[in-house]
Design a protein around this motif. Structure first.
Motif, PDB file in Angstrom:
ATOM      1  N   VAL A 153       0.681  -4.613   5.075  1.00  0.00           N
ATOM      2  CA  VAL A 153      -0.406  -3.771   4.616  1.00  0.00           C
ATOM      3  C   VAL A 153      -1.623  -3.764   5.609  1.00  0.00           C
ATOM      4  N   TYR A 210      -3.400   0.393  -3.263  1.00  0.00           N
ATOM      5  CA  TYR A 210      -3.300  -0.985  -2.665  1.00  0.00           C
ATOM      6  C   TYR A 210      -2.801  -1.723  -3.917  1.00  0.00           C
ATOM      7  N   VAL A 259       0.827  -1.137   0.012  1.00  0.00           N
ATOM      8  CA  VAL A 259      -0.104   0.114   0.073  1.00  0.00           C
ATOM      9  C   VAL A 259       0.893   1.240  -0.054  1.00  0.00           C
TER      10      VAL A 259
END
Length: 169
Positions: A125, A85, A80
């Motif tokens: 993430v 993302y 990210v």
């Protein structure tokens, strides 16, 4: 890598933009990812088992992959950057050869749920974008830790210091 499942699609109340929400298998963490309307529609169609007469884009992608002798092994949401993302679709053939395809997470998720491939998210993430789903469990663990910290006495460290000094000799 943490395996996650699609919890559903939500709408951002401020912008009206769709959000796909993933959750871990223990329902402790949720990862919201803002996506486009077309991808949200594709994911909803699969979640609700809405049949279409002709292949939609994600169905077409799966058909092309299968026709080339590969199958979708897994999807990884692995990075990210500034709320964007990144994902990879992992393909495998019968000989075990693996191919990685760069993809938007929304497309990767839409493809993965159609073939029931696992969806994994890196710890990095999750650390940057997840929210807790289990506030009661998190609070319970935090209270246990606070109780532990409050119960520690200086004398608890004496044995450790003594043992450490002996190991240095």
């Amino acid at each position: 890598m943490i395996e996650m499942k699609v919890m559903g699609i939500a709408l951002d109340t401020r912008t009206g933009s769709p959000i796909v929400v993933l959750h871990d298998l223990q329902n402790r963490k949720a990862l919201p990812i803002w996506i486009g309307s077309a991808e949200a529609s594709a994911i909803i169609r699969k979640i609700e088992n809405i049949a279409v007469t002709r292949p939609m884009t994600h169905d077409l992608i799966i058909n092309v992959i299968k026709q080339t002798g590969y199958s979708i092994d897994r999807v990884e949401i692995n990075d990210v950057d500034k709320e964007t993302y990144f994902a990879i679709i992992f393909l495998k053939n019968e000989e075990g050869k693996e191919v990685q395809i760069d993809a938007r997470p929304s497309d990767a998720i839409a493809v993965a749920i159609r073939v029931e491939a696992p969806i994994f998210v890196t710890a990095n993430v999750l650390a940057n974008g997840s929210v807790s789903c289990d506030a009661a469990k998190d609070e319970e663990e935090a209270q246990e830790f606070r109780n532990f910290i409050q119960s520690i006495k200086p004398s608890d460290f004496e044995k450790l210091i003594k043992d450490d000094k002996q190991s240095d000799q």
